[in-house]
Design an enzyme around this catalytic site. Structure first.
Site, PDB file in Angstrom:
ATOM      1  N   ILE A  82       2.507   7.209  -4.097  1.00 28.03           N
ATOM      2  CA  ILE A  82       1.941   8.507  -3.725  1.00 28.03           C
ATOM      3  C   ILE A  82       2.000   8.783  -2.228  1.00 28.03           C
ATOM      4  O   ILE A  82       2.464   9.839  -1.789  1.00 28.03           O
ATOM      5  CB  ILE A  82       0.463   8.556  -4.217  1.00 28.03           C
ATOM      6  CG1 ILE A  82       0.444   8.611  -5.740  1.00 28.03           C
ATOM      7  CG2 ILE A  82      -0.298   9.730  -3.622  1.00 28.03           C
ATOM      8  CD1 ILE A  82      -0.929   8.568  -6.357  1.00 28.03           C
ATOM      9  N   ASP A  83       1.544   7.810  -1.438  1.00 25.58           N
ATOM     10  CA  ASP A  83       1.324   8.068  -0.007  1.00 25.58           C
ATOM     11  C   ASP A  83       2.554   8.585   0.741  1.00 25.58           C
ATOM     12  O   ASP A  83       2.430   9.510   1.560  1.00 25.58           O
ATOM     13  CB  ASP A  83       0.776   6.815   0.696  1.00 25.58           C
ATOM     14  CG  ASP A  83      -0.525   6.357   0.064  1.00 25.58           C
ATOM     15  OD1 ASP A  83      -1.077   7.114  -0.759  1.00 25.58           O
ATOM     16  OD2 ASP A  83      -0.972   5.245   0.379  1.00 25.58           O
ATOM     17  N   HIS A  88      -2.339   3.395  -6.812  1.00 25.44           N
ATOM     18  CA  HIS A  88      -2.836   4.627  -6.234  1.00 25.44           C
ATOM     19  C   HIS A  88      -2.201   4.917  -4.873  1.00 25.44           C
ATOM     20  O   HIS A  88      -2.437   5.963  -4.288  1.00 25.44           O
ATOM     21  CB  HIS A  88      -4.353   4.470  -6.077  1.00 25.44           C
ATOM     22  CG  HIS A  88      -5.075   5.754  -5.941  1.00 25.44           C
ATOM     23  ND1 HIS A  88      -4.696   6.873  -6.630  1.00 25.44           N
ATOM     24  CD2 HIS A  88      -6.134   6.096  -5.192  1.00 25.44           C
ATOM     25  CE1 HIS A  88      -5.506   7.842  -6.313  1.00 25.44           C
ATOM     26  NE2 HIS A  88      -6.386   7.417  -5.440  1.00 25.44           N
ATOM     27  N   CYS A  89      -1.394   3.970  -4.355  1.00 25.67           N
ATOM     28  CA  CYS A  89      -0.942   4.118  -2.961  1.00 25.67           C
ATOM     29  C   CYS A  89       0.574   4.260  -2.828  1.00 25.67           C
ATOM     30  O   CYS A  89       1.061   5.296  -2.396  1.00 25.67           O
ATOM     31  CB  CYS A  89      -1.407   2.922  -2.145  1.00 25.67           C
ATOM     32  SG  CYS A  89      -3.189   2.877  -1.964  1.00 25.67           S
ATOM     33  N   ILE A  90       1.300   3.200  -3.196  1.00 27.82           N
ATOM     34  CA  ILE A  90       2.727   3.141  -2.855  1.00 27.82           C
ATOM     35  C   ILE A  90       3.524   4.294  -3.487  1.00 27.82           C
ATOM     36  O   ILE A  90       4.366   4.894  -2.826  1.00 27.82           O
ATOM     37  CB  ILE A  90       3.348   1.760  -3.225  1.00 27.82           C
ATOM     38  CG1 ILE A  90       2.494   0.616  -2.671  1.00 27.82           C
ATOM     39  CG2 ILE A  90       4.779   1.635  -2.740  1.00 27.82           C
ATOM     40  CD1 ILE A  90       2.391   0.536  -1.176  1.00 27.82           C
TER      41      ILE A  90
END
Ligand SMILES: NC(=O)c1ccc[n+]([C@@H]2O[C@H](COP(=O)([O-])OP(=O)(O)OC[C@H]3O[C@@H](n4cnc5c(N)ncnc54)[C@H](O)[C@@H]3O)[C@@H](O)[C@H]2O)c1
Length: 439
Positions: free
Chosen positions: A277-278, A273-275
Site C-alpha cells: 500500500i505505502d 497493511h504496509c508494503i
C-alpha cells in the site's frame, strides 16, 4: 513558564497524561510501552469491543501478551474509551489510525481527518500531537496543521505537532516497538525537541529529523525499497524457473557477498497493511507534481502477477498427475500474509483462493492463526471458510500449496501425505521429492 517548558517538565517527570488514538497493531503496543515507562495512558478507539477488552486487561494483539497488559490496567496506568472528550485532560496525543488505499489506489485520509476533527473539538494549549499512521509527505503540515490552527493557537509555541513513522513488524521476536529506532520530525524545532523527548522516555533510540516531511518520506522510502526489491526478486524467480534454476539457491549464494547485496525473497505476492500500500501514497503524491513513479508501478505490476503465477504452478503440478485444475481438491497452507502472525489484510492467499475457485478448483485452507475467514468485503474478504486440519486434508487433496510458511505446520507429515506440493516460500528447503514444485 512557556507551554514548551511546562510540557517538557511533565514529560521528564512522567506526570504527562498520554493519549493514543487508534488501538490496533500499532497503537496498542505503544500504549503498553508508554505505560511501562511510567505514564498514565488513555487509549481511544471507535470500536466498543476493543475498548471493553482493553479495560478488562485482555489483549487482542498477538504481540501484546495479556500477562503484560492486565497488571498495567489493574494499576490504573492504562484505560480506554470511545469518548474523545478525554483529550481535554491529556498532554500528548499519538494518532495511529488506519490509512488504507481506495480501490483507485488513492490514499484514504478519512480516518486521519475524522480523528483530527474530534481532537480539534477538545483542543487546548500545551498539547503535543504526533501522527504515526503511514501517509504521503505533506499530510502533517498541509492537512493536519490547518485543522488545529483554526483554534487560534500557534504551532511551536502553544501546541506542538510532529510526524513519527511507525516501523513495527508484527510477529518479529527480535525487534518490537521498544527497540526499533523511532524517527521523529516536527513542524518547528521546538516540536521536534518535545516529540523526541517524549519518545525517549519509553523507547530505546530516537532519531530526530529536520521536518515532518522528512519523517513522512523516511517511511515511504523504507517500504518502497522493500516493495521494489521484492518485485525484482519475483521477476528473477520467474526467469529462473523458465531456465530450470533454483532461485532460492541463487539468493542464498549471492547473500554470502559481504557487501553490496541484501537478500530479498520471492513469494506468492505482497501482503499486509504496509508494503503493498505505502508506495502508492508516494506515487499518488508525486503524480500531482507531474512525476511518474515508474519503479513503483512496475514492481506493483510484477508483484500483482504472483498469485496468478502460483495458480499456474498449481495447474502444472496437477498436470504431472494428469489432473485438471477444475474439480481438483487444492489445500492452501497458510492464509495470513506472513509467517506466524494472524493478520490476513491484503494477503495474497486470498487472491490465490479466489483465482483457484474461479477456475473450478475445490479449495480448502489450513492456518493455525486464522481459524475462520468470514466475508468482509470492505477488507477484501469474500469467503466464508473454516480452517481444516493440515495433515488430514493433505491426504485427501490433489495438490497442496504452501502460501504462508508458519512454523507450526507439520511439514514432514504433509509431504508424506501429499500427491503434489507447490512451495511458494521455500518452506521445504533441502527436502528432495519429485512431488515438490518450488517457486
Ligand atoms: N500493522 C503494521 O504492521 C504497521 C506497521 C507500520 C505502520 N503501520 C501504519 O500504522 C497505522 C495503523 O495501522 P494498524 O495496523 O495499527 O491498524 P489497525 O486497523 O490494527 O488499528 C487501527 C485502529 O484505529 C481505530 N480507528 C479507526 N478510526 C478511528 C478514529 N476515527 N478514531 C479512533 N480510532 C479509530 C480502528 O478501530 C483500529 O482499532 C496505519 O497507517 C498503518 O499503515 C502499520
Amino acid at each position: 513558564m512557556s507551554h514548551a517548558e511546562a510540557l517538557k517538565k511533565k514529560i521528564e517527570n512522567h506526570t504527562a497524561v498520554a493519549c493514543v488514538v487508534g488501538l490496533g497493531y500499532v497503537g496498542l503496543p505503544l500504549v503498553v510501552e508508554l505505560a511501562e515507562a511510567g505514564f498514565t495512558v488513555v487509549g481511544i478507539d471507535i470500536l466498543e469491543n476493543k475498548v471493553k477488552m482493553l479495560n478488562k486487561g485482555e489483549s487482542y494483539i498477538q504481540d501484546v501478551p495479556t500477562s503484560v497488559l492486565k497488571p498495567l490496567v489493574k494499576a490504573g496506568r492504562i484505560r480506554a474509551t470511545t469518548d474523545f472528550s478525554v483529550i481535554k485532560d491529556v498532554d500528548t496525543v499519538n494518532i495511529c489510525v488506519p490509512t488504507p488505499l481506495r480501490k483507485t489506489k488513492d490514499p484514504d485520509m478519512s480516518y486521519i481527518v475524522s480523528s483530527c476533527e474530534e481532537i480539534a473539538r477538545y483542543f487546548h494549549p500545551g498539547l503535543l500531537l504526533t501522527l504515526e499512521s503511514t501517509t504521503y509527505p505533506g499530510t502533517t503540515d498541509e492537512l493536519m496543521l490547518p485543522m488545529f490552527e483554526e483554534s487560534g493557537l500557534k504551532v511551536g509555541k502553544d501546541f506542538f505537532l510532529c510526524f513519527s513513522p511507525e516501523r513495527v513488524d508484527p510477529g518479529n521476536p527480535k525487534f518490537q516497538t521498544k527497540n526499533i529506532p523511532k524517527v521523529v520530525g516536527g513542524i518547528t524545532p521546538a516540536c521536534t525537541e518535545l516529540g523526541a523527548l517524549f519518545y525517549s522516555q519509553a523507547l530505546d533510540t530516537v532519531v530526530p529529523v529536520g521536518s515532518t516531511r522528512v519523517a513522512e518520506m523516511v517511511k515511504l522510502l523504507e517500504n518502497t525499497f522493500r516493495m521494489i526489491n521484492i518485485g525484482l526478486v519475483n521477476e528473477i524467480a520467474v526467469m529462473c524457473d523458465r531456465m530450470g534454476i533454483n532461485v532460492w539457491e541463487v539468493i542464498d549464494a549471492a547473500a554470502t557477498k559481504p557487501f553490496g547485496f541484501m537478500p530479498f525473497y520471492p513469494g506468492p505476492g505482497l501482503g499486509g497493511h504496509c508494503i503493498p500500500i505505502d508506495p502508492f501514497y508516494l506515487s499518488w503524491k508525486t503524480k500531482q507534481s507531474g512525476i511518474e513513479a515508474r519503479f513503483i508501478e512496475l514492481a506493483g505490476y510484477v508483484n500483482g502477477q504472483m498469485p496468478h503465477y502460483v495458480v499456474e504452478k498449481v495447474q502444472n503440478a496437477l498436470n504431472e498427475n494428469r489432473k485438471p485444475l477444475k474439480g481438483s481438491k487444492v489445500l492452501v497452507l497458510g492464509v495470513a500474509y506472513k509467517r506466524d502472525i494472524d493478520d490476513v489484510r491484503e494477503s495474497p492467499a486470498l487472491d490465490i483462493i479466489h483465482l483457484l475457485e474461479k477456475k473450478g478448483a475445490k479449495v480448502s485452507y489450513s492456518d493455525p492463526y486464522v481459524p475462520q475467514i468470514r466475508p468482509d468485503p470492505e477488507h477484501g474478504l469474500i469467503f466464508d471458510m473454516n480452517s481444516v486440519d493440515a495433515v488430514k486434508a493433505s491426504k485427501t487433496s490433489d495438490c497442496v500449496v504452501i502460501v504462508t510458511d508458519h512454523k507450526a505446520f507439520d511439514y514432514k507429515s504433509i509431504v508424506r501425505n501429499s500427491k503434489a506440493i507447490v512451495d511458494t516460500r521455500n518452506a521445504l528447503k533441502g527436502v528432495k521429492s519429485k512431488k515438490i514444485f518450488p517457486l
